[in-house]
Scaffold this motif. Structure first.
Motif, PDB file in Angstrom:
ATOM      1  N   ALA A 370       0.800  -1.296   0.133  1.00 17.18           N
ATOM      2  CA  ALA A 370      -0.106   0.074   0.073  1.00 17.18           C
ATOM      3  C   ALA A 370       0.808   1.226   0.081  1.00 17.18           C
ATOM      4  N   THR A 372       1.152   5.706   0.453  1.00 22.33           N
ATOM      5  CA  THR A 372       0.382   6.609   0.833  1.00 22.33           C
ATOM      6  C   THR A 372       1.385   7.884   0.644  1.00 22.33           C
ATOM      7  N   GLU A 479      -4.655  -6.694  -3.457  1.00 20.85           N
ATOM      8  CA  GLU A 479      -5.207  -5.356  -3.414  1.00 20.85           C
ATOM      9  C   GLU A 479      -4.870  -4.482  -4.052  1.00 20.85           C
ATOM     10  N   ASN A 482      -4.725  -0.123  -3.856  1.00 25.79           N
ATOM     11  CA  ASN A 482      -4.110   0.621  -2.967  1.00 25.79           C
ATOM     12  C   ASN A 482      -2.477   0.510  -3.362  1.00 25.79           C
ATOM     13  N   ALA A 485      -0.457   6.046  -5.101  1.00 26.25           N
ATOM     14  CA  ALA A 485      -0.797   6.998  -4.489  1.00 26.25           C
ATOM     15  C   ALA A 485      -0.472   8.441  -5.289  1.00 26.25           C
TER      16      ALA A 485
END
Length: 575
Positions: A370, A372, A479, A482, A485
Motif C-alpha cells: 500500500a 500513501t 489489493e 492501494n 498514491a
C-alpha cells in the motif's frame, strides 16, 4: 362490467401520434485501471428506479378463465376514481381473449366510467418512458393516456384505439417537471364499441418509469479454507444479477470467460431465480447453460429463457449463477482476474446494454503493498518555491515482498527534482519518471522515499503539480487498488508563506544596582494638548497622555520604574 353483457354502439377511430424521444441509461458504465495497466469495466451502479408496480395485473391471482371485481385495496399499486373503488380483473382465456403478457389483464372500468391510475415517486428532470398493451372488447375501443401531478392538471398523451382481434402496443415518454416528486399515470375511457364507457378498453403489460438496468455482483470463495489460493484449491464463483431499473430487461445473457490458470469443475454449474430449470449440464443441449469452447461459460437467464435466447428479468427480480474451478499449477505467483459480462435489451428502444463485475484472486505467496503520500507545504506554492513530497510503502502481507520497485511520475512544472529513498540513495530520474528499487519488505515493514524540487518560474497560477507513486513487487498483490498514491499541490501568484524564524535577541540591559532607581525627568514646559497656550504638543510620559518613551530607553528602564511612571501618568493634576 360483466364480461358477458353490454350494449352496441357506433365508433369513430382517431389517429394517434406519440413521439418517443431518445432515452439514456440511468447509470453510465465507467472503467478503472487494472493491475497490469489496462482498463477494466467498473461494476455498474444503477440509479434509483422509478416504476409502477403490478403492471400486468397478476396480483391478486383469480381463477382460470374467470373474472373478478375487487376493491382497489386488493389490487397492489392501482386505484380508481370510481365512487365504489372497484377494479375489474380478467384471467386469460375468458371469452377466448388471451392476456397480452402473463396470465391476467384488466378492464379499464368496472361498474361506472372513471379513471384507473397509479401514483409513483419520481425525480424532477428525469425522462420516463411508458409502454402498454390495449385491446377492444366488442370492437374498436378508445381511451386517453394522462400523466401529471396527482393533484392535476394531467397532460393528455394521446388517444389509443385498438380493435378486439389483437392487442395493440403503444409507447411514449414524459419529462418530469421541476418540483414534481410524485407523478400520476392514468387512463380514461373515450369511446367503446359496446356504447357504455364502463365496458371495454382492456389493459395489460403496463410500464411507466426509468429504463432497465441490471446490477451484477461477482464473488469468489476458496472452498479449501486457505486465506490465499494455492494450486489445487477449489474456488467457487457466485454471480448475482439483479433488476435495479424501472423496466424489465429482456434477452438476459451471462458470459464468463474463465482465466487460463484455473480449470472448470465438471457438473458444478447451477442457476437459481426466475426461469431456472434445475441442474444444468455442461453441454450445449436443451438447458439454458453450457461450457463453450475456449473455457467460456454462457448462461441464459430470466423468465422464458431457452437454450437459444435469454429471458426476462423484471424490476426487483434476482438470478444467481454459481460454478467451481480448480487452481492449476501454472497459476502460482499470479494475480488472477475474472470479469463476467451480462447483456440485456431495452424493449422500448430496442438497444443492447451490458453490465460487468470483476474479482481478483492472488495465487501462491501474495503481498499487499500500500502506498500513501503527503506534500509540504500543503498550501498553494508560488513560482520558485520549494516543494517536498513524501511517500510511504507498507507491506500488509501475508508474505514478504521481494524486489519492490516504486515508479514516480513527475509533473513538468517542477524543476531541480531529486528523488531519494529514506537512506538518501538517489533514484534514477529520466523523462519525467523516477525508478526507485527498494529492499525486501517483510510483513508490516515500511519504506519511505522523498521527492523535492522547486516550482518553475513562470508557471501559471492554478497549475496543479501532481506526483504519483506506484509500487510493484515479485509477488501478486491481492489489493491492487492501494498500489498507487497521488499527491497534488496548486501554484499561486502570491508568495509562498515561509515558516517564521527565531525571535531576535534583545540587547542586554545596562547593569544596575538592585536598589537603584532612575530619576524621572522634569516635566516639559510645553503645553499639554488642549491646554492654555495651544491646541497640540507633546510632553513626557509622566505629563502627557500621548507622550512616548524612546525605544532605546525602554530596554534600560527597570520594570519598577516603568510602573512608577505609568502611575504618575494616570494621577490627576492638581489645579
Amino acid at each position: 362490467m360483466h364480461p358477458r353483457f353490454g350494449t352496441g354502439s357506433s365508433w369513430r377511430r382517431r389517429p394517434l401520434a406519440v413521439a418517443v424521444a431518445p432515452l439514456a441509461l440511468t447509470a453510465a458504465l465507467t472503467t478503472t485501471p487494472a493491475a497490469d495497466g489496462r482498463a477494466l469495466p467498473r461494476d455498474l451502479v444503477c440509479a434509483p428506479p422509478q416504476a409502477l408496480v403490478n403492471g400486468g395485473f397478476e396480483e391478486p391471482r383469480i381463477k382460470d378463465a374467470d373474472w373478478s371485481i375487487l376493491d382497489q385495496s386488493r389490487v397492489p399499486g392501482w386505484a380508481t376514481t370510481a365512487s365504489d373503488r372497484r377494479i375489474e380483473l380478467w384471467a386469460g382465456g375468458l371469452n377466448g381473449i388471451p392476456a397480452a403478457e402473463g396470465r391476467q389483464f384488466a378492464e379499464l372500468n368496472a361498474n361506472e366510467p372513471a379513471s384507473l391510475y397509479q401514483d409513483i415517486a419520481t425525480t424532477p428532470g428525469s425522462r420516463l418512458r411508458w409502454r402498454l398493451s390495449h385491446r377492444g372488447r366488442k370492437g374498436v375501443d378508445t381511451m386517453d393516456v394522462l400523466i401529471g401531478p396527482p393533484g392535476g392538471p394531467l397532460r393528455n398523451q394521446g388517444e389509443l384505439s385498438d380493435g378486439n382481434t389483437a392487442w395493440g402496443t403503444h409507447t411514449g415518454s414524459y419529462v418530469v417537471p421541476y418540483g414534481q416528486r410524485r407523478t400520476r399515470f392514468a387512463f380514461r375511457a373515450v369511446r367503446t364499441a359496446g356504447g357504455g364507457l364502463s365496458t371495454g378498453n382492456f389493459l395489460d403489460g403496463i410500464t411507466f418509469g426509468s429504463p432497465p438496468c441490471l446490477a451484477v455482483d461477482k464473488k469468489v470463495t476458496n472452498l479449501s479454507g486457505h486465506t490465499w489460493a494455492e494450486p489445487g484449491d477449489i474456488l467457487r464463483y457466485t454471480v448475482t444479477v439483479r433488476g435495479d431499473g424501472g423496466d424489465r430487461a429482456d434477452g438476459v445473457v451471462l458470459d464468463d470467460p474463465l482465466p487460463a490458470v484455473v480449470g472448470y469443475v465438471a457438473g458444478s454449474l447451477a442457476v437459481e431465480g426466475p426461469g431456472a430449470s434445475g441442474p444444468l449440464t455442461d453441454a450445449e443441449d436443451d438447458d439454458t447453460g453450457a461450457l463453450l469452447d475456449g473455457g467460456r461459460l454462457r448462461v441464459h437467464l430470466g423468465e422464458g429463457a431457452t437454450r437459444a435466447a435469454g429471458g426476462t428479468l423484471m424490476p426487483g427480480a434476482r438470478a444467481t449463477v454459481s460454478f467451481r474451478v480448480r487452481v492449476l499449477p501454472a497459476g502460482r505467483g499470479t494475480l488472477t482476474r475474472n470479469t463476467v459480462t451480462v447483456g440485456y435489451t431495452d424493449r422500448i428502444t430496442a438497444t443492447r446494454h451490458t453490465s460487468h463485475s470483476t474479482v481478483y484472486t492472488a495465487i501462491g505467496s501474495a503481498a499487499d503493498l500500500a502506498v500513501t503520500g503527503t506534500v509540504r507545504p500543503s498550501g498553494p506554492l508560488a513560482p520558485s518555491a520549494r516543494a517536498a513530497y513524501a511517500f510511504t510503502v507498507t507491506n500488509k502481507g501475508p508474505a514478504a515482498a521481494t524486489h519492490p520497485v516504486v515508479t514516480v511520475a513527475l509533473p513538468p512544472g517542477l524543476a531541480g527534482v531529486r528523488v531519494a529513498t529514506a537512506d538518501g540513495t538517489p533514484c534514477a530520474v529520466e523523462g519525467g519518471r523516477a525508478r526507485c528499487p527498494l529492499g525486501t519488505l517483510g510483513v508490516g515493514e515500511s519504506a519511505r522515499l522523498t521527492v523535492t524540487g522547486t516550482v518553475r518560474p513562470g508557471t501559471p497560477p492554478g497549475t496543479e503539480l501532481a506526483v504519483t507513486a506506484a509500487v510493484r513487487a515479485d509477488q501478486p498483490d491481492p489489493e491492487p487498488g492501494n498500489d498507487t498514491a497521488t499527491v497534488r499541490v496548486t501554484v499561486t501568484a502570491r508568495p509562498t508563506p515561509t515558516t517564521p524564524g527565531p525571535t531576535p535577541t534583545r540587547p542586554p540591559r545596562p547593569t544596575t544596582s538592585p536598589t537603584s532607581r532612575p530619576t524621572p525627568s522634569a516635566p516639559s514646559t510645553s503645553t499639554r494638548p488642549g491646554g492654555p497656550g495651544g491646541t497640540g504638543g507633546s510632553g513626557s510620559l509622566a505629563e502627557s497622555g500621548t507622550g512616548t518613551l524612546p525605544l532605546a530607553l525602554l530596554g534600560a528602564v527597570p520594570v519598577g520604574a516603568l510602573l512608577l511612571l505609568l502611575a504618575r501618568r494616570r494621577r490627576p493634576r492638581r489645579p
